[in-house]
Scaffold this motif. Structure first.
Motif, short mmCIF file in Angstrom:
data_model
loop_
_atom_site.label_atom_id
_atom_site.label_comp_id
_atom_site.label_asym_id
_atom_site.label_seq_id
_atom_site.Cartn_x
_atom_site.Cartn_y
_atom_site.Cartn_z
N ASN A 220 0.82 -1.31 0.08
CA ASN A 220 0.06 0.03 -0.23
C ASN A 220 0.90 1.24 0.16
N GLY A 221 0.26 2.14 -0.39
CA GLY A 221 0.94 3.57 -0.49
C GLY A 221 0.53 4.65 -1.63
N PHE A 222 1.06 5.64 -1.91
CA PHE A 222 0.53 6.65 -2.95
C PHE A 222 1.17 6.40 -4.30
N GLY A 223 0.34 6.75 -5.20
CA GLY A 223 0.91 6.65 -6.52
C GLY A 223 2.04 7.21 -7.05
N GLU A 224 2.33 8.58 -6.71
CA GLU A 224 3.78 9.11 -6.99
C GLU A 224 4.91 8.56 -6.04
N GLU A 225 4.58 7.65 -5.02
CA GLU A 225 6.05 7.18 -4.49
C GLU A 225 5.93 5.63 -4.82
N ALA A 226 5.18 4.85 -4.10
CA ALA A 226 5.13 3.36 -4.16
C ALA A 226 4.94 3.05 -5.79
N GLY A 227 3.83 3.73 -6.47
CA GLY A 227 3.45 3.16 -7.73
C GLY A 227 4.62 3.53 -8.81
N LYS A 228 5.15 4.87 -8.61
CA LYS A 228 6.07 5.20 -9.27
C LYS A 228 7.41 4.11 -9.09
N ALA A 229 7.85 3.80 -7.99
CA ALA A 229 8.83 2.87 -7.67
C ALA A 229 8.78 1.57 -8.35
N LEU A 230 7.30 1.29 -8.37
CA LEU A 230 7.13 0.04 -8.92
C LEU A 230 7.36 -0.08 -10.71
N CYS A 231 6.89 0.96 -11.10
CA CYS A 231 7.03 1.23 -12.53
C CYS A 231 8.49 1.24 -12.87
#
Ligand code: NAD
Length: 501
Positions: A220-231
């Motif tokens: 769980n986390g925010f898009g610009e943080e965790a989501g970005k890191a996943l991409c």
């Protein structure tokens, strides 16, 4: 005790685990706290805090990506029949906990129970459908040439990232995760920050049903943080994304350095075109269902009504009457048809269009919020609109319909196609030739004629233009989660050109 009170009592029992320990991240079969502490999840029904949620960042994504990478070979090489059995067990376990999933989802997102109880079961169906494809998924072709026996096969691409939005989050997550697992991929799932509860239930259910640790990891986390890191993570080979079109562009940009394969399911401003020769009673039912069910928070919703001007007055009058009778209420009340919008930010966005419409067009129904307790709005209809207005061009993503008249088939087509989006289209006519002609030229990934959206899992799901890239469903899902491989075997001693002799 009434049905609402009974549902609330059950919900409180189901929420106990979240209230005690919050929503933890899940990595390699272990509960893990977020490296940035916690954020809070609130219910749109009464704005109360539901629980703490692990606030994951790039460090947590790194741990999850490593876990998915370590688990990959084991899951890929597990015999297909065994993987199939596990995925069927996951489907059965979802069915067994469908009530818990539905109630938690309603409380977390504001969706009405009458729709969410089916969404949980559709999640199970997704697992069952893709489980049944596991055995054939790697099959290929043999393409014999004069000197070679050429064979193809498909292999899973590797660990993949799945990033999901808050609308029908459980169903949508399974729609991505089930085919990925069936293909033999391992997964890092980043659910939307506004709907963490059922993503947690999914990983818990899957592991209890026998999915090996590390095959599905949830951060769980925010898009610009965790989501970005996943991409950006080099161990993650592909990103399956569902969300807004502008986020879709970011997904592509963020994955550029690691050459990610991306599948994007994005927004829509979908037209429903009603010609005067249509079965108008059925068209009316479908028009209402496709924008006011699921709070209108639905990518395939028909948010633009294109109405033949010969029937416009009568159709809009009937529409107003029905829209005013739609029951807005507590999502856990079985009679409720529309619950509150998902969160404050989205509520502010949707209600801002009421002001825009007041300037641009006519508010024929709704156009107001309902009290301050939760994020409730009245189902809304805008009339006297044209396709240049913001209410006709921008995705509002709420129970809000914009009605636009047309006088000829060509004009209807031009209006329908005059949009950045191209997800779905709905055509109502009793003229078969017109339907064939019109659907051929309508720019949309999915079109229904004389029908609302009825999903059939083997058919391709996806959009054109700003509505997305790629298709899900049937074998199309495996094309995304797998690589095609070609191997040529010499069948004799064919002549090989000799250099340097
Ligand atoms: P969103 O794009 O704001 O968020 C979706 C997910 O992306 C969330 O998990 C979010 O945390 C994450 N995210 C945000 N920024 C990111 C970034 N920079 N990098 C990586 N991840 C990031 O969408 P939303 O508001 O949650 O959902 C509503 C949207 O989803 C609507 O536009 C709707 O049409 C669309 N949608 C499309 C489909 C479809 O099949 N085409 C289905 C459902 C929803």
């Amino acid at each position: 005790m009434g049905a609402l009170e009974q549902n609330l009592e059950k919900l409180n029992r189901y929420l106990d685990q979240f209230k005690k320990s919050g929503v933890m991240n899940r990595v390699a079969g272990n509960d893990v706290a977020g490296s940035a502490g916690v954020f809070q999840s609130t219910s749109p029904v009464d704005k109360s805090i539901i629980c703490d949620v692990a606030h994951g960042t790039a460090a947590d994504i790194d741990a999850a990506a490593n876990s998915a990478a370590q688990a990959f070979a084991g899951w890929r090489d597990t015999p297909a029949t065994e993987r199939r059995k596990i995925l069927i067990s996951v489907a059965e376990a979802i069915e067994a906990r469908a009530e818990e999933i539905a109630l938690c989802e309603c409380w977390d997102t504001g969706q009405a129970l009458r729709f969410m109880s089916k969404a949980a079961l559709r999640g199970a169906e997704n697992f069952r459908y893709f489980a049944d494809q596991v055995v054939q998924a790697r099959d290929g072709q043999h393409l014999k040439s004069p000197t070679l026996m050429n064979v193809t096969s498909r292999v899973p691409i590797g660990p993949v990232g799945v990033i999901t939005p808050w609308n029908t989050p459980f169903m949508l997550s399974t729609w991505k995760i089930a085919p990925a697992l069936a293909a033999g991929c391992t997964v890092v799932h980043k659910p939307a920050e506004s709907s963490p509860l059922t993503a947690r239930l999914l990983v818990e259910i899957a592991e209890e049903a026998g999915l090996p640790p590390g095959v599905l990891n949830t951060i769980n986390g925010f898009g610009e943080e965790a989501g970005k890191a996943l991409c950006e993570h080099p161990l993650i080979k592909a990103i399956a994304f569902v969300g807004e079109s502008r986020t879709g562009s970011l997904i592509v940009r963020q994955g550029a350095d690691t050459l990610k394969r991306n599948h994007l399911e994005l927004g829509g401003k979908n037209p429903v075109i009603v010609f005067d020769d249509a079965d108008l009673e059925r068209a009316l039912d479908a028009v209402i269902f496709m924008i006011y069910s699921i709070n209108g928070e639905r990518c395939t919703s028909s948010s633009r009504l294109l109405i033949h001007n010969t029937i416009r007055e009568e159709f809009e009058a009937k529409l107003v009457e029905r829209v005013n009778k739609i029951k807005v209420g507590h999502p856990l009340d079985p009679a409720t048809e529309i619950g509150p919008l998902v969160n404050e930010e989205h509520y502010n966005k949707v209600t801002s269009y009421f002001d825009i419409a007041r300037e641009e067009a006519t508010i024929a129904a709704g156009g107001e919020s309902l009290g301050d307790d939760g994020y409730f709005v009245k189902p809304t209809l805008f009339t006297n609109a044209n396709n240049t207005m913001r209410i006709a061009r921008e995705e509002i993503f709420g129970p809000v319909l914009t009605s636009i008249p047309f006088s000829t088939e060509d004009e209807a087509l031009a209006i329908a196609n005059d949009t950045a989006y191209g997800l779905t289209g709905y055509v109502w006519t009793s003229d078969l030739t017109r339907a064939l002609r019109f659907t051929d030229r309508l720019e949309a990934g999915m079109i229904w004629v004389n029908s609302e959206n009825v999903r059939h899992l083997p058919t391709p799901f996806g959009g054109v233009k700003s509505s997305g890239i790629g298709r899900d469903g049937g074998d199309w899902s495996f094309d995304f989660y797998m690589e095609q491989k070609h191997i040529g075997f010499a069948t004799g001693q064919h002549k090989i050109a000799r250099l340097g002799t």
